[in-house]
Design an enzyme around this catalytic site. Structure first.
Site, PDB file in Angstrom:
ATOM      1  N   ALA A 212       0.769  -1.244   0.000  1.00 27.38           N
ATOM      2  CA  ALA A 212       0.000   0.000   0.000  1.00 27.38           C
ATOM      3  C   ALA A 212       0.799   1.294   0.000  1.00 27.38           C
ATOM      4  CB  ALA A 212      -0.934  -0.014   1.204  1.00 27.38           C
TER       5      ALA A 212
ATOM      6  N   PRO B 144       3.314   4.393  -0.746  1.00 31.18           N
ATOM      7  CA  PRO B 144       2.975   5.470   0.187  1.00 31.18           C
ATOM      8  C   PRO B 144       1.503   5.838   0.274  1.00 31.18           C
ATOM      9  CG  PRO B 144       3.876   6.403  -1.805  1.00 31.18           C
ATOM     10  CD  PRO B 144       3.908   4.909  -1.991  1.00 31.18           C
TER      11      PRO B 144
ATOM     12  N   ASN C  78      -1.210   6.460  -2.067  1.00 32.61           N
ATOM     13  CA  ASN C  78      -2.115   7.227  -2.936  1.00 32.61           C
ATOM     14  C   ASN C  78      -3.330   6.412  -3.344  1.00 32.61           C
ATOM     15  OD1 ASN C  78      -1.041   9.783  -3.058  1.00 32.61           O
ATOM     16  ND2 ASN C  78       0.429   9.232  -4.660  1.00 32.61           N
TER      17      ASN C  78
ATOM     18  N   CYS D  20       3.588  -0.826 -12.853  1.00 37.99           N
ATOM     19  CA  CYS D  20       3.955   0.250 -13.788  1.00 37.99           C
ATOM     20  C   CYS D  20       5.113  -0.261 -14.631  1.00 37.99           C
ATOM     21  CB  CYS D  20       4.248   1.567 -13.095  1.00 37.99           C
ATOM     22  SG  CYS D  20       4.837   1.447 -11.437  1.00 37.99           S
TER      23      CYS D  20
HETATM   24  N1  SAM Z   1       0.191   1.149  -3.873  1.00 44.00           N
HETATM   25  C1  SAM Z   1       1.188   2.156  -3.556  1.00 44.00           C
HETATM   26  C2  SAM Z   1       0.640   3.527  -3.879  1.00 44.00           C
HETATM   27  O1  SAM Z   1      -0.223   3.669  -4.740  1.00 44.00           O
HETATM   28  O2  SAM Z   1       1.055   4.498  -3.256  1.00 44.00           O
HETATM   29  C3  SAM Z   1       2.495   1.874  -4.251  1.00 44.00           C
HETATM   30  C4  SAM Z   1       3.037   0.513  -3.947  1.00 44.00           C
HETATM   31  S1  SAM Z   1       4.673   0.213  -4.529  1.00 44.00           S
HETATM   32  C5  SAM Z   1       4.465  -0.054  -6.211  1.00 44.00           C
HETATM   33  C6  SAM Z   1       4.984  -1.390  -3.919  1.00 44.00           C
HETATM   34  C7  SAM Z   1       5.044  -1.487  -2.419  1.00 44.00           C
HETATM   35  O3  SAM Z   1       5.048  -2.867  -2.070  1.00 44.00           O
HETATM   36  C8  SAM Z   1       6.310  -0.897  -1.777  1.00 44.00           C
HETATM   37  O4  SAM Z   1       5.959   0.104  -0.868  1.00 44.00           O
HETATM   38  C9  SAM Z   1       6.949  -2.087  -1.051  1.00 44.00           C
HETATM   39  O5  SAM Z   1       7.520  -1.717   0.198  1.00 44.00           O
HETATM   40  C10 SAM Z   1       5.763  -2.991  -0.862  1.00 44.00           C
HETATM   41  N2  SAM Z   1       6.056  -4.425  -0.668  1.00 44.00           N
HETATM   42  C11 SAM Z   1       7.018  -5.172  -1.259  1.00 44.00           C
HETATM   43  N3  SAM Z   1       6.938  -6.456  -0.842  1.00 44.00           N
HETATM   44  C12 SAM Z   1       5.872  -6.524   0.003  1.00 44.00           C
HETATM   45  C13 SAM Z   1       5.267  -7.569   0.756  1.00 44.00           C
HETATM   46  N4  SAM Z   1       5.754  -8.819   0.714  1.00 44.00           N
HETATM   47  N5  SAM Z   1       4.190  -7.279   1.529  1.00 44.00           N
HETATM   48  C14 SAM Z   1       3.708  -6.009   1.582  1.00 44.00           C
HETATM   49  N6  SAM Z   1       4.247  -4.983   0.902  1.00 44.00           N
HETATM   50  C15 SAM Z   1       5.312  -5.226   0.126  1.00 44.00           C
END
Ligand code: SAM
Length: 275
Positions: free
Chosen positions: A112, A114, A116, A237
């Site tokens: 989730a 940061p 948005n 993305c």
């Molecule tokens: N959905 C967010 C937004 O719209 O602001 C952006 C998410 S970003 C693409 C991917 C996120 O997944 C990162 O913040 C990362 O720390 C998290 N992440 C990676 N592996 C994860 C896991 N096993 N469980 C939960 N979060 C994870």
């Protein structure tokens, strides 16, 4: 070498938890902006990427999304600092919009921070019901708390937890009907990260893509295990097939009780799975 395309316009989502489109339109008109109405074509939106000055449009596809020239800076704008406006690219608005949980529903935002998309989901459910939001990264989660507070989100429960360890059997999640999986990805589809593929050597890139797509497979598969889940949106993305279409193909083979619709092939892979 860098691959450079035309600049993208500056997209601004009106946060309906705190304000309304009408109030925001009035505000910008009072600030001396010319409102050009709703965009009529994708070309008009793309051309806006070349604009400068004080004018703006309403987006053609996404409700509550405004389009400004790329140079418009909102960081000191009082509506932005009060959380009435969210600086969010158009592509990043698609996942929550397509998931479209009903008001009052139970939702999981699996990756989730940061936040948005969490704040967008909260606006769609009108802060009613529950959004369980997970992220592994403590720092990003702290940023997310600030962002959600500013945006007036109150229906969330944040956890600094690996989504893969969240138990689908936990009674807490029995009513979860909608899940957003927006996992870590290569970012190869982000305008500022679009590099010609030669920048990384072939085998390094393959290894990296394999690791990312393996995680994405696990995360989406895990989402499909929640007992009441009906809709899952998986978004990246990335422009790599290994991260998008291949993941979905494998998952659908493993979960024949789910089907998918390829909703928009434009710019962004937004795939909705449902039972
Ligand atoms: N959905 C967010 C937004 O719209 O602001 C952006 C998410 S970003 C693409 C991917 C996120 O997944 C990162 O913040 C990362 O720390 C998290 N992440 C990676 N592996 C994860 C896991 N096993 N469980 C939960 N979060 C994870």
């Amino acid at each position: 070498p860098l691959m450079l395309g035309p600049a993208l316009p500056r997209y601004v989502r009106v946060n309906t938890l705190k304000t309304s489109m009408d109030d925001v339109l009035t505000y910008f008109k009072r600030q001396g902006y010319t409102y050009l109405g709703k965009a009529r074509s994708i070309k008009e939106l793309i051309d806006f990427g070349q604009k400068s000055g004080k004018s703006f449009l309403q987006d053609l596809h996404i409700p509550n999304l405004l389009v400004f020239p790329p140079s418009t800076d909102f960081h000191k704008d009082s509506l932005y600092t009060a959380g009435h406006l969210i600086l969010q690219d158009k592509a990043s608005c698609l996942p929550a919009l397509l998931l479209d949980p009903p008001v009052g529903s139970c939702v999981i935002d699996a990756c989730a921070a940061p936040g948005n998309k969490t704040s967008h989901l909260a606006a769609i459910v009108q802060n009613k019901g529950k959004i369980f939001a997970f992220d592994l990264d403590t720092k990003r989660l702290a940023t997310m708390s600030t962002l959600l507070l500013r945006a007036g989100v109150t229906c969330q429960e944040l956890a600094n937890q690996d989504f893969l360890t969240v138990s689908p059997c936990d009674p807490k999640y029995q009513k979860v009907s909608h899940i957003l999986v927006d996992p870590s990805c290569s970012g190869s589809g982000m305008p500022d990260r679009m590099r010609v593929l030669t920048e990384e050597s072939g085998s390094d890139q393959d290894e990296r893509l394999q690791a990312l797509s393996a995680f994405q497979r696990r995360a989406v598969s895990h989402a499909l295990r929640f007992p009441s889940v009906q809709y899952v949106v998986y978004s990246t993305c990335s422009i790599h097939q290994q991260e998008d279409e291949d993941v979905v193909k494998d998952i659908l083979e493993q979960h024949p009780d789910f089907r998918y619709v390829h909703i928009l092939s434009l710019w962004y892979t937004a795939i909705m799975l449902w039972r």
